[in-house]
Design a protein around this motif. Structure first.
Motif, PDB file in Angstrom:
ATOM      1  N   TYR A  86      -2.321   4.409   5.346  1.00  9.91           N
ATOM      2  CA  TYR A  86      -2.578   3.036   4.915  1.00  9.91           C
ATOM      3  C   TYR A  86      -2.520   2.069   6.099  1.00  9.91           C
ATOM      4  CZ  TYR A  86      -2.323   4.599   0.067  1.00  9.91           C
ATOM      5  OH  TYR A  86      -2.558   5.236  -1.129  1.00  9.91           O
ATOM      6  N   PHE A  94     -11.366   2.639  -0.199  1.00 14.74           N
ATOM      7  CA  PHE A  94     -10.360   1.641   0.149  1.00 14.74           C
ATOM      8  C   PHE A  94     -10.993   0.258   0.277  1.00 14.74           C
ATOM      9  CE2 PHE A  94      -8.169  -0.862   3.420  1.00 14.74           C
ATOM     10  CZ  PHE A  94      -6.902  -0.961   2.846  1.00 14.74           C
ATOM     11  N   LEU A 102       0.851  -1.190   0.000  1.00 11.71           N
ATOM     12  CA  LEU A 102       0.000   0.000   0.000  1.00 11.71           C
ATOM     13  C   LEU A 102       0.885   1.238   0.000  1.00 11.71           C
ATOM     14  CD1 LEU A 102      -2.791  -1.036   2.532  1.00 11.71           C
ATOM     15  CD2 LEU A 102      -2.712  -1.344   0.050  1.00 11.71           C
ATOM     16  N   SER A 142       1.761  -2.920  -6.189  1.00  7.12           N
ATOM     17  CA  SER A 142       1.673  -1.686  -5.408  1.00  7.12           C
ATOM     18  C   SER A 142       0.337  -1.010  -5.675  1.00  7.12           C
ATOM     19  CB  SER A 142       2.825  -0.744  -5.781  1.00  7.12           C
ATOM     20  OG  SER A 142       2.633   0.546  -5.243  1.00  7.12           O
ATOM     21  N   GLY A 183      -2.180   2.411  -4.717  1.00  2.00           N
ATOM     22  CA  GLY A 183      -2.131   3.752  -4.158  1.00  2.00           C
ATOM     23  C   GLY A 183      -3.156   4.658  -4.791  1.00  2.00           C
ATOM     24  N   ALA A 241       1.748  -1.989   4.600  1.00  2.00           N
ATOM     25  CA  ALA A 241       1.496  -0.551   4.486  1.00  2.00           C
ATOM     26  C   ALA A 241       2.801   0.224   4.435  1.00  2.00           C
ATOM     27  CB  ALA A 241       0.653  -0.065   5.656  1.00  2.00           C
ATOM     28  N   ILE A 277      -9.869  -2.568  -2.355  1.00  2.00           N
ATOM     29  CA  ILE A 277      -9.002  -3.602  -1.789  1.00  2.00           C
ATOM     30  C   ILE A 277      -9.707  -4.950  -1.820  1.00  2.00           C
ATOM     31  CG2 ILE A 277      -9.663  -3.468   0.660  1.00  2.00           C
ATOM     32  CD1 ILE A 277      -6.065  -3.651  -0.655  1.00  2.00           C
ATOM     33  N   LEU A 336      -0.103  -8.356   2.839  1.00  2.00           N
ATOM     34  CA  LEU A 336      -0.418  -6.929   2.771  1.00  2.00           C
ATOM     35  C   LEU A 336       0.517  -6.120   3.667  1.00  2.00           C
ATOM     36  CD1 LEU A 336      -2.531  -5.074   1.399  1.00  2.00           C
ATOM     37  CD2 LEU A 336      -3.892  -5.244   3.488  1.00  2.00           C
ATOM     38  N   ASP A 350      -7.305   6.438  -0.340  1.00  2.00           N
ATOM     39  CA  ASP A 350      -7.074   6.552   1.098  1.00  2.00           C
ATOM     40  C   ASP A 350      -8.338   6.920   1.868  1.00  2.00           C
ATOM     41  OD1 ASP A 350      -7.134   9.059  -0.053  1.00  2.00           O
ATOM     42  OD2 ASP A 350      -5.598   9.904   1.252  1.00  2.00           O
TER      43      ASP A 350
END
Length: 412
Positions: free
Chosen positions: A96, A69, A17, A40, A42, A91, A73, A89, A64
């Motif tokens: 994140y 999210f 993240l 990745s 973002g 962060a 996700i 996972l 975010d």
């Protein structure tokens, strides 16, 4: 959703993240150890991870934000869970990390994680609470005074100037925009401190401000500690770094541009006890400064993740992601590793570091560079392309300009 990452090894996929240098350092660590490509995620593409062969980037609008999210996700989880046994996972930023902690009910259906509870996160990330915890567990920290919006115009400091000033609530502060904004400030007198407080609170900040005795010394007195604690709360890796050059840009103050790995048994022992007494799990990252006045390492904060410069750990021969994989994927029993291998990590060109490094660190830094005992986050022989070569060259060129403009300027 298209599958961007099709590794031959389907046992696990790193899902990172963030799209910044921290994210690239994590992806590089995975590639060096396992030869795999990472994914990745973002909210915007950044140059550090752009057009890379070792990390593929997906971006989502306002990723975010909680609702977005969870939506995106879950889509990633459903898609990639069909191709990999485990989705690991990780962060690479405070926001994140917060999203992972807050949405475990969804994430646990698809991803493997190792983060602390929301209750512990709130206590550790709020600097007022963190310093109270330091009192309870015997960690040294700078003399501290708390200022609120209510008392900002009527207070008396219990220590002398100069002082350091920073927001207690870093997540609220990061979203503010105002002229002269910096991650942290140094005030030489009361007039400067009041200017800082007025600017921050007039911009809409509602939390407390942390005012601290400014510990004397330049970059060579700064240290950073990386650690990994397994699912049972036992520390399995500790790696201390000695900062030899900081980032001086307004939004980068508090970050590091050059670190020499340097072990310290006393620091390792004290912080291992702290983490294990807290039953902490996952990566942790402590910023601290050595106070020559009393010979103590004084901590400023803890990040409940690996820090932006944590690739220095991998660079020095202690690949931090291996501990994560051995714990969460391989379920191995690990002995605690206390890293000790002096090595230089750089986020700026070697020549630039030698120009600005303090006289106390110059000889060691020069020797490590001459002996080729250094590595960078962004330069990687397994990830070469014309675009990345031009991008990194431009990044380094800008570093020269930034040092000339901002070096040692931390006031208002």
């Amino acid at each position: 959703m298209d599958i961007l990452v099709k590794n031959t090894n389907r046992k696990f996929l790193p899902v990172i993240l963030g799209t910044d240098a921290n994210a690239y350092g994590i992806a590089k660590s995975f590639h060096k150890e396992y030869g795999i490509t990472s994914l990745s995620l973002g909210k915007a593409p950044l140059l550090e991870t752009k057009k890379s062969n070792i990390v593929k980037v997906m971006t989502f609008h306002e990723f975010d934000h909680d609702d977005n999210f969870v939506k995106y996700i879950e889509e990633v989880g459903k898609t990639y869970h069909q191709y990999y046994e485990h989705l690991l996972l990780i962060a690479c930023g405070d926001r994140y990390t917060e999203l992972i902690v807050n949405h475990r009910d969804v994430l646990d259906n698809y991803f493997v994680t190792n983060y602390i509870s929301n209750e512990m996160k709130e206590k550790l990330e709020n600097k007022e609470d963190f310093y109270q915890i330091c009192e309870e567990y015997g960690l040294d920290y700078p003399k501290t005074f708390i200022i609120t919006k209510a008392n900002k115009d009527n207070f008396t400091l219990p220590f002398d100037f100069p002082v350091a000033a920073k927001a207690s609530n870093s997540i609220e502060y990061v979203d503010l925009e105002f002229e002269g904004k910096k991650k942290g400030y140094r005030a030489e007198n009361m007039d400067e401190l009041r200017q800082i407080l007025d600017a921050v609170y007039n911009a809409g900040y509602t939390g407390s401000m942390i005012i601290q005795d400014f510990i004397p010394g330049d970059d060579s007195t700064m240290y950073v500690l990386n650690s990994y604690s397994d699912r049972d709360g036992k520390v399995k890796m500790m790696c201390l770094g000695h900062c030899v050059s900081e980032d001086y840009t307004p939004h980068g103050i508090g970050n590091y541009n050059a670190i020499v790995q340097q072990a310290n048994k006393q620091v390792y022992a004290r912080y291992q006890k702290f983490l294990e007494d807290m039953h902490y799990t996952g990566f942790s990252n402590f910023d601290m400064k050595y106070d020559v006045r009393d010979g103590k390492f004084k901590v400023f904060e803890i990040n409940i993740r690996q820090g932006r410069s944590s690739y220095f750990t991998t660079a020095s021969g202690c690949n931090l992601v291996k501990y994560l994989v051995d714990d969460l994927i391989e379920h191995k029993q690990m002995e605690t590793h206390y890293h000790d291998n002096p090595y230089l990590w750089l986020h700026i060109p070697p020549k630039l570091l030698l120009k600005y490094v303090s006289k106390d660190s110059y000889a060691q830094v020069k020797q490590l560079i001459q002996e080729k005992k250094y590595d960078t986050t962004l330069l990687y022989k397994e990830d070469r392309s014309l675009f990345r070569a031009v991008m990194i060259r431009r990044f380094y060129h800008m570093a020269y300009k930034k040092y000339k403009l901002y070096f040692n300027k931390r006031g208002i």
